[in-house]
Design a protein around this motif. Sequence first.
Motif, PDB file in Angstrom:
ATOM      1  N   LYS A 292      -9.007  -3.853   0.693  1.00 48.80           N
ATOM      2  CA  LYS A 292      -7.678  -3.577   1.038  1.00 48.80           C
ATOM      3  C   LYS A 292      -7.399  -2.506   2.124  1.00 48.80           C
ATOM      4  O   LYS A 292      -6.430  -2.330   2.572  1.00 48.80           O
ATOM      5  CB  LYS A 292      -6.754  -3.027  -0.265  1.00 48.80           C
ATOM      6  CG  LYS A 292      -5.335  -3.077  -0.209  1.00 48.80           C
ATOM      7  CD  LYS A 292      -4.640  -3.003  -1.548  1.00 48.80           C
ATOM      8  CE  LYS A 292      -2.992  -2.898  -1.189  1.00 48.80           C
ATOM      9  NZ  LYS A 292      -2.813  -2.313  -2.733  1.00 48.80           N
ATOM     10  N   ASP A 293      -8.604  -1.579   2.309  1.00 46.99           N
ATOM     11  CA  ASP A 293      -8.528  -0.664   3.469  1.00 46.99           C
ATOM     12  C   ASP A 293      -8.153  -1.539   4.695  1.00 46.99           C
ATOM     13  O   ASP A 293      -7.579  -0.959   5.790  1.00 46.99           O
ATOM     14  CB  ASP A 293      -9.561   0.295   3.458  1.00 46.99           C
ATOM     15  CG  ASP A 293      -9.672   1.297   2.708  1.00 46.99           C
ATOM     16  OD1 ASP A 293      -8.438   1.685   2.146  1.00 46.99           O
ATOM     17  OD2 ASP A 293     -10.533   2.021   2.447  1.00 46.99           O
TER      18      ASP A 293
ATOM     19  N   ALA B 184       0.918  -1.309  -0.109  1.00 50.97           N
ATOM     20  CA  ALA B 184      -0.081   0.073   0.114  1.00 50.97           C
ATOM     21  C   ALA B 184       0.968   1.257   0.048  1.00 50.97           C
ATOM     22  O   ALA B 184       2.251   1.169   0.265  1.00 50.97           O
ATOM     23  CB  ALA B 184      -0.895  -0.062   1.206  1.00 50.97           C
ATOM     24  N   PHE B 185       0.420   2.370  -0.165  1.00 49.40           N
ATOM     25  CA  PHE B 185       1.135   3.752  -0.374  1.00 49.40           C
ATOM     26  C   PHE B 185       2.349   3.650  -1.197  1.00 49.40           C
ATOM     27  O   PHE B 185       3.395   3.881  -0.821  1.00 49.40           O
ATOM     28  CB  PHE B 185       1.475   4.075   1.279  1.00 49.40           C
ATOM     29  CG  PHE B 185       0.197   3.793   2.123  1.00 49.40           C
ATOM     30  CD1 PHE B 185      -1.002   4.441   2.034  1.00 49.40           C
ATOM     31  CD2 PHE B 185       0.564   3.054   3.245  1.00 49.40           C
ATOM     32  CE1 PHE B 185      -2.245   4.515   2.845  1.00 49.40           C
ATOM     33  CE2 PHE B 185      -0.655   2.805   4.146  1.00 49.40           C
ATOM     34  CZ  PHE B 185      -1.823   3.439   3.904  1.00 49.40           C
TER      35      PHE B 185
ATOM     36  N   ARG C  67      -4.450  -1.260   4.505  1.00 54.70           N
ATOM     37  CA  ARG C  67      -3.876   0.086   4.538  1.00 54.70           C
ATOM     38  C   ARG C  67      -3.966   0.545   5.946  1.00 54.70           C
ATOM     39  O   ARG C  67      -3.050   1.131   6.668  1.00 54.70           O
ATOM     40  CB  ARG C  67      -4.757   0.882   3.545  1.00 54.70           C
ATOM     41  CG  ARG C  67      -4.437   0.731   2.365  1.00 54.70           C
ATOM     42  CD  ARG C  67      -5.306   1.625   1.365  1.00 54.70           C
ATOM     43  NE  ARG C  67      -5.230   1.409   0.180  1.00 54.70           N
ATOM     44  CZ  ARG C  67      -6.330   0.760  -0.683  1.00 54.70           C
ATOM     45  NH1 ARG C  67      -7.296   0.830  -0.164  1.00 54.70           N
ATOM     46  NH2 ARG C  67      -6.091   0.333  -1.974  1.00 54.70           N
ATOM     47  N   GLN C  68      -5.342   0.441   6.798  1.00 48.54           N
ATOM     48  CA  GLN C  68      -5.419   0.647   8.068  1.00 48.54           C
ATOM     49  C   GLN C  68      -5.254  -0.119   9.203  1.00 48.54           C
ATOM     50  O   GLN C  68      -5.846  -0.134  10.352  1.00 48.54           O
ATOM     51  CB  GLN C  68      -6.906   1.372   8.015  1.00 48.54           C
ATOM     52  CG  GLN C  68      -7.344   2.455   7.114  1.00 48.54           C
ATOM     53  CD  GLN C  68      -8.828   2.696   6.787  1.00 48.54           C
ATOM     54  OE1 GLN C  68      -9.575   2.203   7.475  1.00 48.54           O
ATOM     55  NE2 GLN C  68      -8.941   3.480   5.577  1.00 48.54           N
TER      56      GLN C  68
END
Length: 334
Positions: A207-208, A29-30, A211-212
């Motif tokens: 996918k959050d 991610a990111f 991510r989180q």
Amino acid sequence: MVTYSGKAKDVIVLNNEEVQINFRDSISAFDGDKKEELAEKGMTNCLTSVKLFEILNEYGFNTHFISKINDTQLLCKKVTILPVEVVCRNISVGSFCRRYSFEEGIKFEQPIIEFFVKDDEYHDPLITETVAVQMKLITENEAILMEAITRAVNEVLIKIFDLISLQLVDFKLEFGRTTEGQLFLADEISADTMRLWERKTGEKKDKDRYRQNLGDVIVHYKDILERLNSILKLPDYKPLSTVQVIIKLRKSVLDPAGEVTFRSLSRKGFKRIESVRLGKSAEIAFNAVPSSELQSEIEEISEKILSNPLIEDFELKIQHHSEKSEKSTLMKNR
Ligand code: TMP
Ligand code: ASP
């Protein structure tokens, strides 16, 4: 054998027509800043993509998916991936809210379509269609089709996920171009490339979770896949792509009727009018999802039947009408 290695997949070029895509267990991610290996992630995303590509193929979309080799490998059509990805948003969240300081969780009246340049180093910047075309990342035709196809895919996916009690918040699509210039949906469509919320509770399933740091990423990915596999009958969907063809006399051809209108308007006191040219317009509705073939067909109809190429020019205004709304208007000048 040529191999491209991405953040989560490897692509092996098999021949001029086909590639093999291997889904790995990597998740990131990111723009790759956060990454990990998650057991069964490759398999889950591969099988989710298979299911969704099969569904889209069934509804008439052109996708690169040919067949499943095994649970982590796909045989796909060889295409050149376009450097612009398309995001469709039904509900405000993510980078949209950060960019515009906009409240999260607001349902948009119309789905919002955004184009992004695929470039991790620059964090995939937002780009307008005009600039993407000016920079020659995509052609004007491709920009029109990419938006229309994405809107139609959104309508289909909303229906599919609605059947299995999930809310499609947003998603990202990638497109590829064949050597003949035809557009195909490419890459993957999975919980990595969309946001899905449990309809009743709003729980994040995509996918959050990674991510989180919400945990249980693969548990939720697998649940989405199981629910997709439980669908026995695909929902009815009647695509409607309409095209307005505007036929105009070529600039070099005299237009007596336009002249008469111009003089009459001038006599009535409309002094700022410089000139008037009259034309005709036809509206054609197709029961088909937008595609390169449909666009060629429309051009053929316009060129050979609707207009007289000796004296006339035409302009196409392609729309994809959803069942609920009428949106996606783009102009194409010829
Ligand atoms: P965003 O709100 O972060 O721009 O994401 C919009 C949608 O695009 C969301 O469903 C996640 C997906 N997406 C990708 O598939 N790949 C990416 O690199 C990014 C940033 C988003
Ligand atoms: N796909 C991107 C990455 O792997 C970004 C994201 O999905 O958040 O870094």
